[in-house]
Design a protein around this motif. Sequence first.
Motif, PDB file in Angstrom:
ATOM      1  N   THR A 104       0.840  -1.198   0.000  1.00 35.32           N
ATOM      2  CA  THR A 104       0.000   0.000   0.000  1.00 35.32           C
ATOM      3  C   THR A 104       0.873   1.246   0.000  1.00 35.32           C
ATOM      4  N   ALA A 105       1.958   1.203   0.781  1.00 31.83           N
ATOM      5  CA  ALA A 105       2.869   2.353   0.827  1.00 31.83           C
ATOM      6  C   ALA A 105       3.552   2.545  -0.512  1.00 31.83           C
ATOM      7  N   GLU A 106       3.956   1.433  -1.141  1.00 30.70           N
ATOM      8  CA  GLU A 106       4.597   1.539  -2.457  1.00 30.70           C
ATOM      9  C   GLU A 106       3.627   2.122  -3.475  1.00 30.70           C
ATOM     10  N   GLU A 107       2.383   1.636  -3.411  1.00 29.14           N
ATOM     11  CA  GLU A 107       1.384   2.157  -4.346  1.00 29.14           C
ATOM     12  C   GLU A 107       1.157   3.647  -4.097  1.00 29.14           C
ATOM     13  N   GLY A 108       1.130   4.032  -2.820  1.00 32.50           N
ATOM     14  CA  GLY A 108       0.961   5.456  -2.480  1.00 32.50           C
ATOM     15  C   GLY A 108       2.135   6.277  -2.974  1.00 32.50           C
ATOM     16  N   ALA A 112       2.039   9.207  -5.709  1.00 33.08           N
ATOM     17  CA  ALA A 112       2.547  10.537  -5.374  1.00 33.08           C
ATOM     18  C   ALA A 112       3.575  10.969  -6.411  1.00 33.08           C
ATOM     19  N   GLU A 113       4.381  10.037  -6.871  1.00 29.92           N
ATOM     20  CA  GLU A 113       5.381  10.373  -7.891  1.00 29.92           C
ATOM     21  C   GLU A 113       4.718  10.757  -9.185  1.00 29.92           C
ATOM     22  N   GLU A 114       3.640  10.069  -9.495  1.00 26.54           N
ATOM     23  CA  GLU A 114       2.954  10.343 -10.750  1.00 26.54           C
ATOM     24  C   GLU A 114       2.328  11.726 -10.734  1.00 26.54           C
ATOM     25  N   ARG A 115       1.959  12.201  -9.629  1.00 22.25           N
ATOM     26  CA  ARG A 115       1.346  13.521  -9.544  1.00 22.25           C
ATOM     27  C   ARG A 115       2.417  14.524  -9.675  1.00 22.25           C
TER      28      ARG A 115
END
Length: 115
Positions: A104-108, A112-115
């Motif tokens: 979940t943290a990796e997905e978050g 966040a990087e994509e934004r």
Amino acid sequence: KADILCTPVISAVNEVQRTEESAPEYDEEETLDTEQQIEVLQQQIRLHFKQTAKRAEEKVTRANERAIRVEKEILDMKQQNKQLEQLVQQAEERAARSDERATTAEEGATTAEER
């Protein structure tokens, strides 16, 4: 004729007399001594058997006590094994939850990087 009939009887009587003369005299004291020795030996044999039976019984008792201790140890080990299995299961569950949080943290982080 009487002589012919008496001869075997006379021979038999003579044989009995010779046997009695050659036989040792009956010794009452010796017989009593022998009987006492026999009684003492019988008492010793009885005592030996009682002692042997007592030692065997003690060995059986010790073996039974050992068996009870071993059974208790086995039960204790089984209980410890169950507790260890529970701890392993709990650790696996925590590890799975940690993996889920990490995912979940990796997905978050990816989001966040994509934004």
